[in-house]
Design an enzyme around this catalytic site. Structure first.
Site, PDB file in Angstrom:
ATOM      1  N   ASN A 136       0.802  -1.184   0.135  1.00  0.00           N
ATOM      2  CA  ASN A 136       0.061   0.031   0.000  1.00  0.00           C
ATOM      3  C   ASN A 136       0.793   1.210  -0.013  1.00  0.00           C
ATOM      4  O   ASN A 136       0.456   2.073  -0.681  1.00  0.00           O
ATOM      5  CB  ASN A 136      -1.162   0.104   1.055  1.00  0.00           C
ATOM      6  CG  ASN A 136      -0.377   0.031   2.620  1.00  0.00           C
ATOM      7  OD1 ASN A 136       0.405  -0.917   2.740  1.00  0.00           O
ATOM      8  ND2 ASN A 136      -0.914   0.798   3.267  1.00  0.00           N
TER       9      ASN A 136
ATOM     10  N   CYS B  58      -3.218   1.987   6.100  1.00  0.00           N
ATOM     11  CA  CYS B  58      -3.485   1.184   7.318  1.00  0.00           C
ATOM     12  C   CYS B  58      -4.430   2.063   8.359  1.00  0.00           C
ATOM     13  O   CYS B  58      -5.126   1.466   9.201  1.00  0.00           O
ATOM     14  CB  CYS B  58      -2.510   0.466   8.051  1.00  0.00           C
ATOM     15  SG  CYS B  58      -0.996   1.557   8.071  1.00  0.00           S
TER      16      CYS B  58
ATOM     17  N   GLU C  26       3.191  -4.930  12.352  1.00  0.00           N
ATOM     18  CA  GLU C  26       2.435  -3.577  12.107  1.00  0.00           C
ATOM     19  C   GLU C  26       0.926  -4.260  11.120  1.00  0.00           C
ATOM     20  O   GLU C  26       1.331  -4.735   9.964  1.00  0.00           O
ATOM     21  CB  GLU C  26       2.955  -2.575  11.315  1.00  0.00           C
ATOM     22  CG  GLU C  26       4.141  -1.996  12.400  1.00  0.00           C
ATOM     23  CD  GLU C  26       5.057  -1.139  11.784  1.00  0.00           C
ATOM     24  OE1 GLU C  26       5.207  -0.659  10.576  1.00  0.00           O
ATOM     25  OE2 GLU C  26       5.894  -0.035  12.444  1.00  0.00           O
TER      26      GLU C  26
ATOM     27  N   GLU D  72       7.405   0.565  16.740  1.00  0.00           N
ATOM     28  CA  GLU D  72       8.876   0.915  16.123  1.00  0.00           C
ATOM     29  C   GLU D  72       8.584   2.480  15.880  1.00  0.00           C
ATOM     30  O   GLU D  72       7.691   3.153  16.415  1.00  0.00           O
ATOM     31  CB  GLU D  72       8.760   0.356  14.603  1.00  0.00           C
ATOM     32  CG  GLU D  72       9.201  -1.192  14.595  1.00  0.00           C
ATOM     33  CD  GLU D  72       9.566  -1.850  13.201  1.00  0.00           C
ATOM     34  OE1 GLU D  72      10.324  -1.109  12.580  1.00  0.00           O
ATOM     35  OE2 GLU D  72       9.251  -3.087  12.911  1.00  0.00           O
TER      36      GLU D  72
HETATM   37  P1  NAD Z   1      -0.208  -9.255   2.913  1.00  0.00           P
HETATM   38  O1  NAD Z   1      -0.362  -9.932   4.550  1.00  0.00           O
HETATM   39  O2  NAD Z   1      -1.343  -9.977   2.219  1.00  0.00           O
HETATM   40  O3  NAD Z   1       1.018  -9.321   2.301  1.00  0.00           O
HETATM   41  C1  NAD Z   1       1.938  -8.400   3.090  1.00  0.00           C
HETATM   42  C2  NAD Z   1       3.303  -9.142   2.665  1.00  0.00           C
HETATM   43  O4  NAD Z   1       3.316 -10.580   3.086  1.00  0.00           O
HETATM   44  C3  NAD Z   1       3.712  -9.351   1.111  1.00  0.00           C
HETATM   45  O5  NAD Z   1       4.823  -9.098   0.904  1.00  0.00           O
HETATM   46  C4  NAD Z   1       3.156 -10.852   1.068  1.00  0.00           C
HETATM   47  O6  NAD Z   1       3.921 -11.418  -0.079  1.00  0.00           O
HETATM   48  C5  NAD Z   1       3.642 -11.463   2.405  1.00  0.00           C
HETATM   49  N1  NAD Z   1       3.014 -12.672   2.780  1.00  0.00           N
HETATM   50  C6  NAD Z   1       1.942 -13.131   2.592  1.00  0.00           C
HETATM   51  N2  NAD Z   1       1.942 -14.311   3.169  1.00  0.00           N
HETATM   52  C7  NAD Z   1       2.849 -14.769   3.756  1.00  0.00           C
HETATM   53  C8  NAD Z   1       3.304 -15.774   4.437  1.00  0.00           C
HETATM   54  N3  NAD Z   1       2.466 -16.918   4.830  1.00  0.00           N
HETATM   55  N4  NAD Z   1       4.758 -15.818   4.722  1.00  0.00           N
HETATM   56  C9  NAD Z   1       5.358 -14.900   4.666  1.00  0.00           C
HETATM   57  N5  NAD Z   1       4.952 -13.744   3.890  1.00  0.00           N
HETATM   58  C10 NAD Z   1       3.752 -13.672   3.480  1.00  0.00           C
HETATM   59  O7  NAD Z   1      -0.912  -7.668   3.089  1.00  0.00           O
HETATM   60  P2  NAD Z   1      -1.076  -6.720   2.064  1.00  0.00           P
HETATM   61  O8  NAD Z   1      -2.455  -6.971   1.344  1.00  0.00           O
HETATM   62  O9  NAD Z   1       0.065  -6.583   1.085  1.00  0.00           O
HETATM   63  O10 NAD Z   1      -1.379  -5.202   2.831  1.00  0.00           O
HETATM   64  C11 NAD Z   1      -2.335  -4.752   3.370  1.00  0.00           C
HETATM   65  C12 NAD Z   1      -2.435  -5.071   4.580  1.00  0.00           C
HETATM   66  O11 NAD Z   1      -1.529  -4.306   5.304  1.00  0.00           O
HETATM   67  C13 NAD Z   1      -3.735  -4.221   5.341  1.00  0.00           C
HETATM   68  O12 NAD Z   1      -4.440  -5.302   6.262  1.00  0.00           O
HETATM   69  C14 NAD Z   1      -3.389  -3.261   5.942  1.00  0.00           C
HETATM   70  O13 NAD Z   1      -4.047  -2.557   7.104  1.00  0.00           O
HETATM   71  C15 NAD Z   1      -1.873  -3.809   6.485  1.00  0.00           C
HETATM   72  N6  NAD Z   1      -1.013  -2.558   6.569  1.00  0.00           N
HETATM   73  C16 NAD Z   1      -0.637  -2.392   8.069  1.00  0.00           C
HETATM   74  C17 NAD Z   1       0.199  -1.184   8.536  1.00  0.00           C
HETATM   75  C18 NAD Z   1       0.650  -0.826   9.733  1.00  0.00           C
HETATM   76  O14 NAD Z   1       1.412  -0.208   9.892  1.00  0.00           O
HETATM   77  N7  NAD Z   1      -0.139  -1.286  10.919  1.00  0.00           N
HETATM   78  C19 NAD Z   1       0.937  -0.482   7.357  1.00  0.00           C
HETATM   79  C20 NAD Z   1       0.485  -0.577   6.128  1.00  0.00           C
HETATM   80  C21 NAD Z   1      -0.525  -1.759   5.744  1.00  0.00           C
END
Ligand code: NAD
Length: 500
Positions: free
Chosen positions: A169, A302, A268, A481
């Protein structure tokens, strides 16, 4: 202002290669399989990305372990900080290429990439380089029975190899938010960007290489999560800690993967953030603020507010004011004059967001505006656009009010008193952020500390000082962090006790 050649973001990322390689032990390497990186503006191919296999992930971790014992491990903190500033200089020097990469992968407004994403990535490197140089540790003097006393002091040492996994994102901003402090603390890194947004991280690997970062200190692996680079990294016994930003359920999967090795984690995760508008708020400022907090980056931050609570006495005025402003948002090409919103990241994510648009109607929502897909009658109809959407009329238990949607959408609900709204805001499985709009100073302080989240904003949203703690509670994350919290997470902290 918008000087990017259209080709740059419509079909590829300009001078960058149309194939994105992994960066392992100082070398750019291909692999046996690749996947397509698609432009969400028009559905066209941007690049082929080489997916790192298990052997390559292992090579990256081993290279990172070896690099800890090489020249990197012997650098003084001043020299390390100077090298990290050089990385920041390198991003600055290729600023427009980074903008083009980010815009190509995500379709975000060029203006946003220029004013938020890339400047923040530079700031991440500079801030943590400076913090590493200036940070201090604790010293405790104690008395002893023989009267001579003792001194305790703490030292921060590198933790080892840090695994970094980041989402799509805010690709470069979030990737560097973890890579920069990890390097500043003297660690080595194996990092995986999201499969949806691999371009800017690949450019960063080039910048690291050109800046003279020693081989193995920063390794980039491309791929997916399950049965791919992400899972191979989390299951590797050679990493010392895993720092992750992404969905809550992915965080839970990763936690299980690292449990046997008892690795440190920093998570996060997702959110279902609230905005609360009290009757005494500056109404224009609140409408402008909620417009930003609900629709920035097509709602794909997020920290975005998907639940908005407005005091009943100003509810109708607020809803009609926000509707007017939402309908003024320009949804379009990233370099279009005055554009406010691009597409969602992918067709897959659009399907998810649209399923909530339909569900809201089934759950009984009144659709104040939006609820569908804009029609352009050009290539953008092959893109991943949705309309900015506002609902009213749902119960607090509706799925659209409790589940993270991660799109340009908010539900607005009236409330009558302060305690009631605090309870309703806190009645969530998530606890990342909340924005409060009020001109009553006592209320601002009183309410802020009763909201069960990691971040509260009053009369603003997403105003970040990188020295402050960042993170969530409940399903929104684990650990903090930012500033010294990052310095602590990315360090092995030891106490040395000296008897005098
Ligand atoms: P996602 O969890 O689908 O993917 C994030 C990353 O994790 C990607 O690089 C993906 O390839 C990897 N991944 C997925 N499954 C995995 C596994 N089993 N093992 C290891 N790596 C794996 O999330 P997304 O769709 O890319 O991002 C959106 C989400 O991120 C939303 O829920 C959003 O709220 C959250 N987010 C949180 C913050 C925060 O600071 N709290 C910031 C930005 C986004």
């Amino acid at each position: 202002m918008n000087t990017l050649p259209s080709q740059v973001w419509r079909t590829n990322i300009g001078s960058a290669p149309s194939q994105l390689l992994n960066y392992i032990d100082g070398n750019f390497v291909t692999s046996a399989s690749s996947f397509a990186n698609i432009n969400p503006v028009n559905g066209k191919l941007i690049s082929d990305v080489f997916e790192a296999d298990a052997k390559q992930v292992n090579e990256a971790v081993v290279a990172a372990q070896n690099a800890l014992k090489g020249p990197w491990g012997k650098l003084s903190v001043q020299d390390r900080a100077a090298l990290i500033h050089k990385i920041a200089d390198g991003i600055q020097a290729r600023f427009e290429e980074f903008v083009a990469a980010e815009v190509a992968d995500t379709g975000r407004p060029v203006h946003q990439a220029r004013t938020l994403d890339i400047p923040r990535a530079i700031a991440n490197f500079r801030t943590f380089a400076d913090l590493a140089k200036t940070s201090h540790t604790d010293l405790f003097e104690m008395s002893t029975s023989d009267g001579s006393g003792a001194l305790n002091y703490t030292v921060r040492k590198p933790l080892g190899v840090i695994g970094v996994i980041s989402p799509w994102n805010l690709p470069l901003l979030l990737f560097t938010w973890k890579v920069a402090p990890a390097l500043a603390c003297g660690n080595t890194v194996v990092a995986k960007p999201s499969e949806e947004s691999p371009s800017s991280a690949t450019l960063l690997a080039e910048v690291m290489h050109d800046a003279g970062v020693p081989p193995g200190v920063f390794n980039l692996i491309h791929g997916f999560g399950k049965d791919s680079a992400g899972e191979f990294l989390t299951q590797h016994p050679g990493i010392s800690a895993l720092t992750f930003t992404g969905e809550s359920k992915t965080g839970s999967t990763i936690m299980k993967a690292v449990a046997d090795g008892v690795k440190e984690v920093s998570f996060e995760l997702g959110g279902k953030n609230a905005a609360v508008v009290f009757a005494d708020a500056d109404l224009d400022a609140a409408i402008e603020g909620v417009l930003r907090s609900s629709f920035t980056n097509s709602g794909q931050v997020c920290l975005c507010s998907e639940r908005v609570y407005v005091h009943r006495s100003i509810f109708d005025e607020f809803v009609s004011g926000l509707k007017v402003e939402a309908e003024r948002l320009v949804v379009g090409y990233p370099d279009q004059d005055g554009v406010n919103m691009g597409p969602l990241i992918s067709h897959g994510h659009r399907d998810k967001v649209l399923s909530y648009y339909r569900l809201a109607v089934d759950e009984g929502a009144t659709v104040v505006t939006g609820g569908g897909v804009p029609k352009f009658n050009d290539e953008r109809d092959q893109g991943a656009y949705v309309q900015p959407t506002i609902w009213t009329g749902l119960s607090d238990k509706a799925r659209c009010v409790t589940e993270e949607i991660f799109g340009p959408v908010c539900h607005i609900s009236p409330f009558d008193d302060e305690d009631e709204v605090i309870n309703r805001v806190n009645d969530s499985n998530y606890g990342l952020a909340c924005a409060i709009w009020t001109t009553n100073l006592s209320r601002a302080h009183r309410v802020s500390r009763q909201i069960h989240v990691g971040l509260v904003w009053v009369n603003t949203w997403y105003l970040r000082d990188l020295r402050t703690p960042f993170g969530g509670v409940k399903l929104s994350g684990l650990g903090r962090e930012g500033g010294r919290f990052s310095m602590d997470f990315y360090s092995d902290i030891a106490n040395i006790c000296i008897k005098i």
